[in-house]
Design an enzyme around this catalytic site. Structure first.
Site, PDB file in Angstrom:
ATOM      1  N   PRO A 207       0.850  -1.191   0.000  1.00 26.26           N
ATOM      2  CA  PRO A 207       0.000   0.000   0.000  1.00 26.26           C
ATOM      3  C   PRO A 207       0.890   1.247   0.000  1.00 26.26           C
ATOM      4  O   PRO A 207       2.007   1.203   0.516  1.00 26.26           O
ATOM      5  CB  PRO A 207      -0.782  -0.113   1.314  1.00 26.26           C
TER       6      PRO A 207
ATOM      7  N   SER B 135       6.964   2.965   0.510  1.00 27.62           N
ATOM      8  CA  SER B 135       6.577   3.022  -0.915  1.00 27.62           C
ATOM      9  C   SER B 135       7.340   4.122  -1.647  1.00 27.62           C
ATOM     10  O   SER B 135       7.801   3.913  -2.772  1.00 27.62           O
ATOM     11  CB  SER B 135       5.066   3.222  -1.059  1.00 27.62           C
TER      12      SER B 135
ATOM     13  N   ALA C  18      10.283   5.492  -0.931  1.00 29.12           N
ATOM     14  CA  ALA C  18      11.703   5.148  -1.087  1.00 29.12           C
ATOM     15  C   ALA C  18      11.862   4.057  -2.143  1.00 29.12           C
ATOM     16  O   ALA C  18      12.803   4.100  -2.951  1.00 29.12           O
ATOM     17  CB  ALA C  18      12.290   4.696   0.240  1.00 29.12           C
ATOM     18  N   ALA C  19      10.938   3.088  -2.164  1.00 30.18           N
ATOM     19  CA  ALA C  19      11.017   2.035  -3.182  1.00 30.18           C
ATOM     20  C   ALA C  19      10.922   2.653  -4.577  1.00 30.18           C
ATOM     21  O   ALA C  19      11.691   2.310  -5.487  1.00 30.18           O
ATOM     22  CB  ALA C  19       9.908   1.002  -2.964  1.00 30.18           C
TER      23      ALA C  19
ATOM     24  N   ARG D 199       1.720   5.256   1.096  1.00 30.62           N
ATOM     25  CA  ARG D 199       1.498   6.179   2.218  1.00 30.62           C
ATOM     26  C   ARG D 199       1.077   5.443   3.494  1.00 30.62           C
ATOM     27  O   ARG D 199       0.233   5.916   4.236  1.00 30.62           O
ATOM     28  CB  ARG D 199       0.462   7.241   1.842  1.00 30.62           C
TER      29      ARG D 199
ATOM     30  N   GLY E 125       3.624   3.842   5.478  1.00 35.82           N
ATOM     31  CA  GLY E 125       4.814   3.616   6.293  1.00 35.82           C
ATOM     32  C   GLY E 125       5.587   2.368   5.901  1.00 35.82           C
ATOM     33  O   GLY E 125       6.427   1.896   6.656  1.00 35.82           O
TER      34      GLY E 125
ATOM     35  N   ASP F 253      14.829   4.571   5.063  1.00 39.62           N
ATOM     36  CA  ASP F 253      13.941   3.968   4.055  1.00 39.62           C
ATOM     37  C   ASP F 253      14.697   3.703   2.753  1.00 39.62           C
ATOM     38  O   ASP F 253      14.562   2.638   2.151  1.00 39.62           O
ATOM     39  CB  ASP F 253      12.771   4.908   3.733  1.00 39.62           C
TER      40      ASP F 253
HETATM   41  O1  PMV Z   1       7.558   7.420   6.315  1.00 37.72           O
HETATM   42  P1  PMV Z   1       7.555   6.354   7.353  1.00 37.72           P
HETATM   43  O2  PMV Z   1       6.209   6.092   7.906  1.00 37.72           O
HETATM   44  O3  PMV Z   1       8.282   5.111   6.955  1.00 37.72           O
HETATM   45  O4  PMV Z   1       8.365   6.934   8.634  1.00 37.72           O
HETATM   46  C1  PMV Z   1       9.677   7.276   8.517  1.00 37.72           C
HETATM   47  C2  PMV Z   1      10.388   7.012   9.794  1.00 37.72           C
HETATM   48  C3  PMV Z   1      10.766   8.238  10.589  1.00 37.72           C
HETATM   49  O5  PMV Z   1      11.732   7.778  11.539  1.00 37.72           O
HETATM   50  C4  PMV Z   1       9.540   8.770  11.347  1.00 37.72           C
HETATM   51  C5  PMV Z   1      11.353   9.354   9.747  1.00 37.72           C
HETATM   52  C6  PMV Z   1      12.702   9.016   9.119  1.00 37.72           C
HETATM   53  O6  PMV Z   1      13.127   9.796   8.245  1.00 37.72           O
HETATM   54  O7  PMV Z   1      13.367   8.043   9.520  1.00 37.72           O
END
Ligand code: PMV
Length: 307
Positions: free
Chosen positions: A100, A107, A109-110, A102, A104, A148
């Site tokens: 999915p 997605s 970064a992938a 948005r 966490g 990420d």
């Molecule tokens: O975007 P998410 O939900 O994967 O969160 C990122 C993780 C955080 O530690 C909150 C931010 C970061 O840049 O590491």
């Protein structure tokens, strides 16, 4: 003739096992790559002057990458292409993903890692790909820790500290992870800002909470390496409480964590930015009972192999 792209590229999704938010401030985190990331395929458009298109049906995305676009995904992709000296026109890029968006699960970064790989090709070094991905990730939030992008590019289970080379973690026993989407979208930038505001308001109280999150990561890595799932489960519960103290949980996530524990999870915590996104539960001896407790949320069960 526009600048060429490679025909196909892939990247992992990710789940943060422990350490979110504190990782922004230089404390360690541990995350696992998810095989269900993204595959991008590029084909030339009939006229090389036509804008690049990006279509990812699973994420309801159908965009033209125009320099003036105010769509954050278009802007992020243009930043990645500019960083890599990639094309600005002439390609149709199509993506498929089982993640999915948005939620966490990495997605964005992938997507940015796979896009960099379309330009650089399959032999690209991980550091180059991560640097390109970060150019895009900064569009989504100004101070990404880089976790990420690193996991999207590298996969596996990684201990990550901002600015340091990551360390590969070898689980001593399979990790039965159950990822339960809350269905509530959230903004990473807003959540990072909530945590920062609490830290700035009460530094003498909140700084030790960040330190405790980092300690939970070190203890969690020890538990992962020794196959001590009971201790890891307790650390999930502790981490969820600490993240609540950082103001990034929500009543819905707190209820889901309690439901997961009642359904036999060894422990449960929010994963990623919080206030929505996903819950991460460490399954007990009956993972089916755990997934059955969330019938409408379509939990994703991932067993990270021992190595
Ligand atoms: O975007 P998410 O939900 O994967 O969160 C990122 C993780 C955080 O530690 C909150 C931010 C970061 O840049 O590491």
């Amino acid at each position: 003739m526009s600048i060429p792209l490679h025909p196909r590229a892939e990247a992992h999704g990710k789940v943060i096992v422990l350490g979110e938010h504190a990782v922004v401030y230089g404390y360690p985190a541990v995350a696992a790559g998810l095989p269900q990331g993204i595959v991008l395929e590029a084909s030339p458009r009939p006229d090389p002057r036509l804008p690049i298109t990006l279509t990812i049906p699973a994420w309801d995305l159908d965009l033209e990458l125009h320099p003036g676009s105010d769509h954050p995904v278009a802007r992020a992709c243009l930043e990645v292409l500019a960083h890599c000296d990639g094309p600005v026109t002439g390609w149709a890029i199509r993506g498929s993903s089982a993640l999915p968006s948005r939620a966490g699960l990495g997605s964005s970064a992938a997507l940015t890692v796979a896009l960099a790989r379309l330009v650089y090709g399959p032999g690209a070094g991980v550091d180059d790909v991560v640097a390109a991905s970060l150019a895009g990730e900064r569009v989504f939030h100004g101070e990404p820790s880089g976790l990420d992008s690193r996991v999207a590019a590298q996969g596996g289970v990684l201990r990550y500290v901002r600015g340091e080379p990551p360390r590969q973690i070898r689980p001593g026993a399979p990790l039965p992870l159950c990822i339960i989407p809350s269905g509530i979208p959230r903004s990473t930038a807003d959540q990072v800002a909530r945590c920062r505001s609490r830290l700035e308001h009460l530094p003498s109280v909140v700084r030790p909470v960040l330190i405790a999150v980092g300690q939970a990561v070190e203890s969690g890595i020890h538990a992962i390496e020794h196959g001590d799932l009971d201790t890891l489960g307790i650390l999930f519960d502790v981490a969820h409480g600490l993240l609540g103290a950082l103001d990034v949980s929500s009543p819905a996530l707190d209820r889901m964590a309690a439901d997961a524990r009642a359904a036999g999870a060894r422990g449960a915590k929010l994963t990623g930015a919080g206030c929505g996104g996903c819950l991460l539960a460490l399954a007990g001896d009956a993972p089916d009972r755990l997934t059955a407790a969330f019938p409408s949320l379509r939990p994703l069960f991932v067993e990270v192999a021992a190595s």
